[in-house]
Design a protein around this motif. Sequence first.
Motif, short mmCIF file in Angstrom:
data_model
loop_
_atom_site.label_atom_id
_atom_site.label_comp_id
_atom_site.label_asym_id
_atom_site.label_seq_id
_atom_site.Cartn_x
_atom_site.Cartn_y
_atom_site.Cartn_z
N ASP A 80 0.86 -1.17 0.00
CA ASP A 80 0.00 0.00 0.00
C ASP A 80 0.90 1.23 0.00
OD1 ASP A 80 -2.27 -1.61 0.18
OD2 ASP A 80 -2.30 -1.51 2.37
N LEU A 81 0.57 2.22 -0.82
CA LEU A 81 1.33 3.47 -0.90
C LEU A 81 0.46 4.61 -0.40
CD1 LEU A 81 2.87 3.22 -4.47
CD2 LEU A 81 4.00 2.76 -2.32
N GLU A 82 1.01 5.41 0.46
CA GLU A 82 0.33 6.61 0.94
C GLU A 82 1.25 7.78 0.59
OE1 GLU A 82 -0.73 8.51 5.24
OE2 GLU A 82 -1.01 6.35 5.00
N ILE A 83 0.79 8.63 -0.31
CA ILE A 83 1.60 9.76 -0.77
C ILE A 83 0.98 11.02 -0.20
CG2 ILE A 83 2.52 10.97 -2.79
CD1 ILE A 83 1.85 8.15 -4.25
N ARG A 84 1.75 11.68 0.67
CA ARG A 84 1.29 12.89 1.34
C ARG A 84 2.23 14.04 1.01
NH1 ARG A 84 -2.48 12.72 5.37
NH2 ARG A 84 -3.34 10.67 5.76
N ALA A 85 1.86 15.23 1.38
CA ALA A 85 2.67 16.41 1.09
C ALA A 85 4.03 16.35 1.77
CB ALA A 85 1.92 17.68 1.51
N ASP A 86 4.16 15.57 2.83
CA ASP A 86 5.43 15.51 3.55
C ASP A 86 6.17 14.18 3.37
OD1 ASP A 86 3.44 14.24 4.99
OD2 ASP A 86 4.15 14.91 6.95
N GLY A 87 5.71 13.32 2.45
CA GLY A 87 6.46 12.10 2.20
C GLY A 87 5.63 10.96 1.65
N VAL A 88 6.28 9.81 1.55
CA VAL A 88 5.66 8.59 1.02
C VAL A 88 5.81 7.49 2.07
CG1 VAL A 88 5.75 6.84 -0.80
CG2 VAL A 88 6.28 9.22 -1.35
N ARG A 89 4.71 6.80 2.36
CA ARG A 89 4.74 5.65 3.26
C ARG A 89 4.46 4.42 2.41
NH1 ARG A 89 4.99 4.51 8.40
NH2 ARG A 89 4.60 6.63 9.05
N ILE A 90 5.39 3.45 2.49
CA ILE A 90 5.26 2.20 1.76
C ILE A 90 5.08 1.10 2.78
CG2 ILE A 90 6.35 0.60 0.14
CD1 ILE A 90 8.15 3.04 -0.70
N THR A 91 3.99 0.35 2.66
CA THR A 91 3.74 -0.76 3.57
C THR A 91 3.61 -2.03 2.75
OG1 THR A 91 2.52 0.76 5.00
CG2 THR A 91 2.30 -1.59 5.46
N VAL A 92 4.67 -2.84 2.75
CA VAL A 92 4.66 -4.12 2.05
C VAL A 92 4.07 -5.15 3.01
CG1 VAL A 92 6.08 -5.88 0.92
CG2 VAL A 92 6.70 -3.47 0.70
N THR A 93 3.18 -5.99 2.50
CA THR A 93 2.53 -7.00 3.34
C THR A 93 3.57 -7.84 4.08
OG1 THR A 93 0.69 -7.13 1.79
CG2 THR A 93 0.95 -8.97 3.32
N GLY A 94 3.42 -7.94 5.40
CA GLY A 94 4.32 -8.75 6.22
C GLY A 94 5.59 -8.03 6.66
N GLU A 95 5.73 -6.77 6.30
CA GLU A 95 6.92 -6.00 6.69
C GLU A 95 6.51 -4.72 7.39
OE1 GLU A 95 10.47 -5.98 4.67
OE2 GLU A 95 9.76 -7.05 2.92
N PRO A 96 7.42 -4.12 8.17
CA PRO A 96 7.08 -2.85 8.80
C PRO A 96 6.99 -1.75 7.73
CG PRO A 96 9.37 -3.42 9.23
CD PRO A 96 8.75 -4.60 8.54
N ALA A 97 6.18 -0.74 7.99
CA ALA A 97 6.04 0.37 7.05
C ALA A 97 7.35 1.15 6.98
CB ALA A 97 4.91 1.29 7.51
N LEU A 98 7.62 1.71 5.81
CA LEU A 98 8.81 2.52 5.59
C LEU A 98 8.36 3.88 5.09
CD1 LEU A 98 12.20 1.82 4.49
CD2 LEU A 98 10.92 3.12 2.81
N THR A 99 8.95 4.93 5.62
CA THR A 99 8.59 6.29 5.24
C THR A 99 9.78 6.96 4.58
OG1 THR A 99 7.05 6.46 7.08
CG2 THR A 99 7.76 8.51 6.08
N ILE A 100 9.52 7.61 3.45
CA ILE A 100 10.53 8.42 2.77
C ILE A 100 10.08 9.87 2.90
CG2 ILE A 100 11.71 8.90 0.61
CD1 ILE A 100 10.85 6.05 -0.31
N ALA A 101 10.90 10.69 3.53
CA ALA A 101 10.56 12.10 3.72
C ALA A 101 10.39 12.77 2.35
CB ALA A 101 11.64 12.81 4.52
#
Length: 184
Positions: A80-101
Amino acid sequence: MSPLQYVLVMAAIAVLAVGAMLLGWRARFRRSTENAVEIAELTGELIDQLEDVSYVSTTPVGQPFDRVALKGLTYRGKADLEIRADGVRITVTGEPALTIAGDRVQGFAEAAARAGKAVEPGGLSLIVWRSATAEDQLLETTFRFAGVQIRDRFEAAIARLVEINENAAAQNHSLNTPMNQEDA
């Protein structure tokens, strides 16, 4: 050689091969942890949210077959990708979410082949971003979308994120520039 001996030799070779692969993957993961990304909560305006896309791999720019193993982006899978004004959150199934500023996101691109996947020209979409290391290594995180409309949404969202952060950087720079004495 008897059939039993043959089976034992083949089993030993298989165990050694799997063990060598596991050691190699652990070494790659250890080397890649230097690219760790700060995990932060995104609070900016939601630009777009894409669910159930295929995460392919993360590689250094210019090295499409040299996979980087980051916590949160270690294995292929649905994401799942969440693209916001302050970054991108990538959540791959079975892994912790990763945020790119957002200020680390450089843009997007398209490709046909990456570590773990080869498809038609332009069939893969990438986020190009700078790692959080002293070297600011450029990385590409690759996705495969179910259709052109979803890919276009992704590209528009990343372009909007880059635009927002460029405008913020330019505004911040102008606020920090001292006034000329003639302007005073």
